[in-house]
Design an enzyme around this catalytic site. Structure first.
Site, mmCIF file in Angstrom:
data_model
loop_
_atom_site.group_PDB
_atom_site.id
_atom_site.type_symbol
_atom_site.label_atom_id
_atom_site.label_comp_id
_atom_site.label_asym_id
_atom_site.label_seq_id
_atom_site.Cartn_x
_atom_site.Cartn_y
_atom_site.Cartn_z
ATOM 1 N N CYS A 172 67.356 27.346 38.406
ATOM 2 C CA CYS A 172 67.672 26.116 38.527
ATOM 3 C C CYS A 172 68.840 25.651 39.194
ATOM 4 O O CYS A 172 69.004 24.290 39.400
ATOM 5 C CB CYS A 172 67.294 25.232 37.100
ATOM 6 N N HIS A 312 72.179 17.537 35.352
ATOM 7 C CA HIS A 312 71.145 18.497 35.491
ATOM 8 C C HIS A 312 70.103 18.219 34.394
ATOM 9 O O HIS A 312 69.045 18.478 34.612
ATOM 10 C CB HIS A 312 71.626 19.931 35.297
ATOM 11 N N GLU A 323 75.552 20.254 28.488
ATOM 12 C CA GLU A 323 76.048 19.701 29.806
ATOM 13 C C GLU A 323 76.903 18.559 29.253
ATOM 14 O O GLU A 323 77.993 18.491 30.007
ATOM 15 C CB GLU A 323 74.907 19.158 30.706
ATOM 16 N N LYS A 344 65.503 13.528 36.561
ATOM 17 C CA LYS A 344 64.400 14.522 36.072
ATOM 18 C C LYS A 344 63.699 13.518 35.187
ATOM 19 O O LYS A 344 62.437 14.103 34.936
ATOM 20 C CB LYS A 344 64.994 15.694 35.395
ATOM 21 N N HIS A 349 61.079 18.593 36.059
ATOM 22 C CA HIS A 349 62.023 19.694 36.356
ATOM 23 C C HIS A 349 61.536 20.206 37.679
ATOM 24 O O HIS A 349 60.736 21.167 37.354
ATOM 25 C CB HIS A 349 62.548 20.374 35.239
ATOM 26 N N PHE A 409 69.146 29.658 34.121
ATOM 27 C CA PHE A 409 68.902 30.728 33.455
ATOM 28 C C PHE A 409 69.824 31.860 34.038
ATOM 29 O O PHE A 409 69.977 32.010 35.260
ATOM 30 C CB PHE A 409 67.514 31.269 33.372
#
Length: 422
Positions: A172, A312, A323, A344, A349, A409
């Site tokens: 991502c 994010h 975050e 988002k 997402h 990830f």
């Protein structure tokens, strides 16, 4: 001193519709693109919602029209993520007015289109064909359709771009990294213009089941538009989305020399690795903080000069907390004065396409002095009660520098700073 790099064209395919102008309008109006999945049967499925790109049949104003992008016969040879990339590229290049015809111009144009998963639906469908009809029924276009770099490859072929060709596949964070890679190519002299961003389309039963097994997805199926709720106390996971966001970037001198209109400047980029865990960042946000600091250093800015953060924030409890920890790490006691929102909440997402789309949203925020809202923020997480998340309504506010984050990830972090042109 490095020459300024500017954005001269932008293109968006998203759950909020297609085209930068209508998508930005809908985003700032507080509309959601999340709905019930209708592409395959989800009646007995654990996840029934997604941020799907609308078609013309349910969005006559800004729905996706594949016939305007590529002929039906040719569509059978590509995966949907490539189709979205071609559509976003068409809009971005038209706005930029970049259509190189000479060999020198073609070789000076880079194409960097990221993805998180690539042609995943092509793979799963091919497996079904193999199981039910045998190997002789597999199309020769299966492999070229699912390869992750075939979005950038097909765009390059269509427009004759002969410069560097790339495809970050960094989960991502990929879309933001594609923009950073394009900046580096321009600064190294390997390219003069770069088409950069991300594309994704993996709303597929196996992908949904896999993320559901990780307990990463929202199960708020009865309220699709309210399911994506970053920073909210009752958030329960992210909503998978799809689309593409691409931009044309080049040096300011190059843009002005050819009569292009610079829209905003990309002033800083940073990337880092957590080296911590395959799916979760460290609780103190140290890896993401390193990425943000690198972007600030490239831009020559102090933390206090950032006026807005497009986070994010996916709407997962663990991810949102990490975050915010990273932002506290960088911005310290001033964090309460810094507007932070997550787009988002409106799109879901978009995985590898998220950074491309959200970087465009960040540029538009700077261009229009408008902060997009965080939707569905009804009960702010108690651990974040001191923060300004621009809840539920867009806000007009003067803005010079904005930060956009993308984390993925494997522990990958990427941060981009977009600045207003003087």
């Amino acid at each position: 001193m490095n020459p300024p790099i500017v954005i001269t064209g932008m293109g968006i395919i998203s759950p909020l519709g297609c085209g930068v102008k209508p998508v930005w309008q809908r985003l700032t109006e507080g509309r959601s693109g999340v709905r019930r999945i209708d592409r395959f049967d989800v009646e007995d499925f654990p996840i029934r919602i997604a941020g799907l790109v609308p078609g013309m049949e349910n969005d006559s104003e800004a729905g996706f029209d594949p016939d305007s992008v590529i002929e039906t016969k040719e569509r059978k040879k590509i995966d949907l993520f490539t189709l979205y990339a071609l559509a976003a590229a068409k809009e971005a290049l038209a706005q930029a007015g970049w259509a190189p015809s000479s060999e020198a111009e073609q070789r000076s144009t880079a194409t960097i289109v990221a993805t998180g998963i690539g042609g995943f639906p092509t793979i799963t469908q091919a497996q079904k064909t193999l199981d039910s009809r045998g190997p002789k029924r597999i199309s020769p276009f299966v492999v070229p359709a699912f390869l992750a770099n075939l979005a950038s490859g097909n765009v390059s072929i269509r427009y004759g771009f002969k410069g560097p060709l790339g495809c970050p596949v960094t989960a991502c964070a990929a879309g933001v990294q594609a923009i950073g890679d394009g900046m580096r190519l321009i600064r190294s002299g390997e390219a003069e213009v770069a088409l950069v961003g991300g594309a994704e389309s993996c709303v597929d039963p196996l992908a949904l089941a896999g993320f559901n097994a990780l307990k990463a997805l929202s199960t708020r199926d009865d309220e699709p538009e309210r399911a994506s709720r970053p920073f909210d106390r009752d958030r329960d996971g992210f909503v998978m989305g799809e689309g593409a966001g691409l931009m044309v970037i080049e040096t300011l001198d190059h843009a002005e020399a050819r009569g292009a209109t610079p829209l905003a400047m990309i002033s800083g980029y940073g990337t880092s690795a957590d080296a911590h865990h395959i799916t979760a960042g460290p609780e103190d946000g140290s890896g993401a903080a390193a990425s943000i600091r690198s972007a600030l250093a490239m831009a020559g800015l102090e933390p206090g000069e950032i006026g807005y953060v497009n986070a994010h924030a996916t709407s997962t409890p663990v991810g949102d907390r990490a975050e915010i920890a990273s932002l506290r790490n960088v911005f310290g006691d001033e964090i309460g004065k810094l507007p932070v929102s997550s787009t988002k909440s409106a799109t879901g997402h978009l995985l590898g396409a998220a950074g491309g789309v959200e970087s465009i949203f960040t540029a538009l925020a700077v261009m229009h002095d408008t902060l997009p809202p965080t939707l569905n923020l009804e009960n702010q997480d108690e651990t974040m009660s001191d923060l300004d998340f621009v809840p539920n309504e867009a806000r007009n506010q003067p803005l010079r520098h904005a930060l956009c984050n993308g984390f993925g990830f494997g522990g990958v972090n990427a941060s981009l700073i977009v600045s207003k042109l003087d």
